[in-house]
Each structure stands twice: as structure tokens, then as C-alpha cells.
Design a protein around this motif. Structure first.
Motif, PDB file in Angstrom:
ATOM      1  N   GLU A 257      -1.216 -25.600  -6.240  1.00 49.41           N
ATOM      2  CA  GLU A 257      -0.769 -25.261  -5.026  1.00 49.41           C
ATOM      3  C   GLU A 257      -0.033 -26.405  -4.637  1.00 49.41           C
ATOM      4  OE1 GLU A 257      -4.923 -23.584  -5.120  1.00 49.41           O
ATOM      5  OE2 GLU A 257      -3.892 -25.477  -5.739  1.00 49.41           O
ATOM      6  N   GLY A 258      -0.120 -27.699  -5.068  1.00 51.18           N
ATOM      7  CA  GLY A 258       0.945 -28.906  -4.836  1.00 51.18           C
ATOM      8  C   GLY A 258       1.975 -28.670  -5.554  1.00 51.18           C
ATOM      9  N   GLN A 259       2.153 -28.173  -6.686  1.00 47.08           N
ATOM     10  CA  GLN A 259       3.225 -28.040  -7.447  1.00 47.08           C
ATOM     11  C   GLN A 259       3.992 -27.044  -6.988  1.00 47.08           C
ATOM     12  OE1 GLN A 259       4.348 -29.914 -10.517  1.00 47.08           O
ATOM     13  NE2 GLN A 259       2.776 -31.194  -9.332  1.00 47.08           N
ATOM     14  N   GLU A 260       3.370 -25.698  -6.457  1.00 44.82           N
ATOM     15  CA  GLU A 260       4.399 -24.797  -5.877  1.00 44.82           C
ATOM     16  C   GLU A 260       5.063 -25.380  -4.377  1.00 44.82           C
ATOM     17  OE1 GLU A 260       3.285 -21.054  -2.939  1.00 44.82           O
ATOM     18  OE2 GLU A 260       2.390 -21.091  -5.068  1.00 44.82           O
TER      19      GLU A 260
ATOM     20  N   ILE B   7       4.417 -28.467   5.279  1.00 49.71           N
ATOM     21  CA  ILE B   7       4.354 -28.399   3.713  1.00 49.71           C
ATOM     22  C   ILE B   7       5.395 -29.075   3.290  1.00 49.71           C
ATOM     23  CG2 ILE B   7       4.874 -26.551   1.972  1.00 49.71           C
ATOM     24  CD1 ILE B   7       2.389 -25.841   3.590  1.00 49.71           C
ATOM     25  N   PRO B   8       5.213 -30.241   2.319  1.00 53.74           N
ATOM     26  CA  PRO B   8       4.144 -29.860   1.338  1.00 53.74           C
ATOM     27  C   PRO B   8       2.778 -31.121   1.806  1.00 53.74           C
ATOM     28  CG  PRO B   8       5.673 -31.547   0.579  1.00 53.74           C
ATOM     29  CD  PRO B   8       6.379 -30.761   1.812  1.00 53.74           C
ATOM     30  N   ALA B   9       3.108 -31.714   3.042  1.00 54.03           N
ATOM     31  CA  ALA B   9       2.170 -32.814   3.217  1.00 54.03           C
ATOM     32  C   ALA B   9       0.706 -32.137   3.242  1.00 54.03           C
ATOM     33  CB  ALA B   9       2.611 -33.361   4.680  1.00 54.03           C
ATOM     34  N   ASP B  10       0.541 -31.097   4.150  1.00 49.92           N
ATOM     35  CA  ASP B  10      -0.890 -30.364   4.244  1.00 49.92           C
ATOM     36  C   ASP B  10      -1.400 -29.848   2.867  1.00 49.92           C
ATOM     37  OD1 ASP B  10      -1.093 -31.428   6.743  1.00 49.92           O
ATOM     38  OD2 ASP B  10      -0.287 -29.202   7.484  1.00 49.92           O
TER      39      ASP B  10
ATOM     40  N   ASN C 263       8.952 -24.940  -4.505  1.00 45.92           N
ATOM     41  CA  ASN C 263       9.487 -23.767  -3.612  1.00 45.92           C
ATOM     42  C   ASN C 263       8.674 -23.786  -2.480  1.00 45.92           C
ATOM     43  OD1 ASN C 263      10.033 -21.281  -2.936  1.00 45.92           O
ATOM     44  ND2 ASN C 263       9.751 -20.353  -4.649  1.00 45.92           N
ATOM     45  N   ARG C 264       9.098 -24.638  -1.745  1.00 47.37           N
ATOM     46  CA  ARG C 264       8.711 -24.795  -0.183  1.00 47.37           C
ATOM     47  C   ARG C 264       8.643 -23.719   0.467  1.00 47.37           C
ATOM     48  NH1 ARG C 264      10.349 -29.884   3.844  1.00 47.37           N
ATOM     49  NH2 ARG C 264       9.071 -29.291   5.188  1.00 47.37           N
TER      50      ARG C 264
END
Length: 265
Positions: A165-168, A151-154, A172-173
Motif C-alpha cells: 500500500e505504501g509503494q502504491e 496520502i501518502p502520510a496516512d 501512484n498517488r
């Protein structure tokens, strides 16, 4: 593993358990092996099937390499990396970088190329495809590269960096890890009893899959899998406690789950 017929999927199950760094044979002849030191597990395996030691370990043997070899029947030179759990690569300026092997199946490595490429320069065939083509759902939990591992790569690979989902994942990793890492269901085409319940299924994209792979969906992460199974993000373990991360976020508890987490209610 052989795929079952679509009509048999509700009656038959193939359960594939992976034990990291658990040895069948003795490293020292005078010291019991890992399995011998877990007699309940060893007895269960011997009483219910065949325990075979006729295997050929990948070299160099390590977690990511061994698990993906077991899933595919291929050594690392045919799925993108021959050394795990990380490997070096050369940048354009001649410097050396290092990349983790733990990425989702279609993820790109730090050099911008798909990580799991085979000898043809294509993303290696995914192990769940024979089953989903046969009309069966394939679930993965805490197993190398068949669900999100980074996360966030995948998240960006599958959902896109500008998606919710990408913004989350960007903001907020910790929450995104609980929501999206470590759990996935690859769904049978059309007939999936799980994916049709909800949970926001997304296209299961395998652009290089031999014979094509169009019209298949997947549920990625607890945020999507749990609602399709239990109706909410909260899943209870065998002790009746919500499965959550160390911060209390319901979802993936990490790649070293406890027995009560694995044996869900």
C-alpha cells in the motif's frame, strides 16, 4: 452516543451525519438560515426527532475543529489543535511551518509528533472505541480524522512506507487516494460480521487508548471496505453507476460527495 450491546448491533444503528458549514440559526435576521433554505432536510429532522440550537461552537470555528469536537465532545485543546483547518508550528531553526489538521487519528504532524495529543501528551481517545468494545462495527465516510485524509502520510502511518500500500501511495498517488482515502470500518473485536468477510483487515492501532486497545482490526479505504461489503472494489450509487474518482478509478470520489454517492444501493 451510547454503545449498544453486542447482540443488538445487527438490529440497531447509530447514524451520525455531518453537514459542513450548514447553519441552523440565521446570521442575518432577515435572511433564512442554511437549514431554512433546505426545507426538506429541516422538515425531516423536525418530524423525526429534536432539533436543538443549544450548542457551544469551538473558537476558532472551522471544519476540522468542529467535526472532531462533535465526535469527541471535547474542544481542540484536548485533542491536539486549537485552530483548524491548519495550524502553524515552530521548526528547530526558528522558522514557521504549517500543517493540515486533516490527518488520520494516529498520524504524525510535520514536526514529527503525534498530531492529536491531549493535555497528557497522549493521543486523544478515539470516538469509535466505545462502540467496537461493545461489539459493534463503526464505519466512517468523508468525516474528519476517523479515516485516511492525507496520502501518502496516512498510508505510511498505518501500513508502512515499504508495504504494498505504501509503494502504491509513493508511485501512484491518484490511485492510492481512490483506494485508501476517505472510507474506513473500525471493527468489533472478533465478532465483526463485516471484517470477517475479507477485505484485508489490519490492526486498528491506538497505542495510547485508556485501558488498552489490543486485538481490534479495521478496514481502511475502498480497496478493503468494498470487497468486504459487495465482493469487489466497485460500488454502485443510487443511479446504478460505479462510484469512482474523476479519473475513473473505482473508490473514494472525494470529500464533497453527491447525494447519489452517499445513498448507496
Amino acid at each position: 452516543m451510547a454503545a449498544t450491546e453486542p447482540s443488538d448491533c445487527d438490529a440497531k444503528r447509530v447514524v451520525f451525519l455531518t453537514f459542513d458549514n450548514v447553519h441552523l440559526r440565521r446570521d442575518n435576521p432577515n435572511v433564512p438560515s442554511d437549514l431554512e433554505q433546505m426545507p426538506h432536510l429541516l422538515n425531516f429532522l423536525q418530524d423525526n426527532g429534536t432539533v436543538s440550537g443549544t450548542h457551544f461552537t469551538p473558537l476558532i470555528s472551522h471544519t476540522a475543529q468542529d467535526i472532531v469536537t462533535t465526535l469527541t465532545g471535547l474542544y481542540g485543546d484536548r485533542f491536539g489543535w486549537t485552530v483548524a483547518n491548519s495550524y502553524g508550528f515552530f521548526r528547530n531553526d526558528g522558522s514557521v511551518g504549517f500543517q493540515s489538521s486533516f490527518l488520520y487519528w494516529t498520524g504524525a504532524s510535520a514536526d514529527g509528533n503525534a498530531q492529536m495529543i491531549n493535555e497528557k501528551g497522549k493521543i486523544a481517545p478515539a470516538p469509535w472505541v466505545p462502540f467496537t468494545r461493545a461489539g459493534c462495527d463503526v464505519g466512517g465516510f468523508s468525516t474528519a480524522n476517523i479515516e485516511f485524509e492525507s496520502i501518502p502520510a496516512d498510508v505510511n502511518t498505518v501500513f508502512g512506507p515499504n508495504s504494498p500500500e505504501g509503494q502504491e501511495a509513493a508511485t501512484n498517488r491518484t490511485l492510492a487516494t481512490a483506494d485508501f482515502e476517505g472510507i474506513a470500518i473500525h471493527c468489533a473485536q472478533g465478532a465483526s460480521s463485516v471484517c470477517n468477510r475479507g477485505g484485508n483487515p489490519k490492526p486498528d492501532l491506538l497505542p495510547d487508548e485508556p485501558g488498552g486497545y489490543v486485538g481490534f482490526n479495521a478496514l481502511f479505504g475502498n480497496a478493503n471496505v468494498a470487497p468486504a461489503i459487495v465482493g469487489s472494489k466497485v460500488v454502485l450509487d443510487m443511479d446504478g453507476k460505479p462510484i469512482a474518482d474523476s479519473h475513473g478509478n473505482p473508490g473514494f470520489p472525494g470529500f464533497d460527495p453527491t447525494e447519489t454517492t452517499l445513498l448507496l444501493r
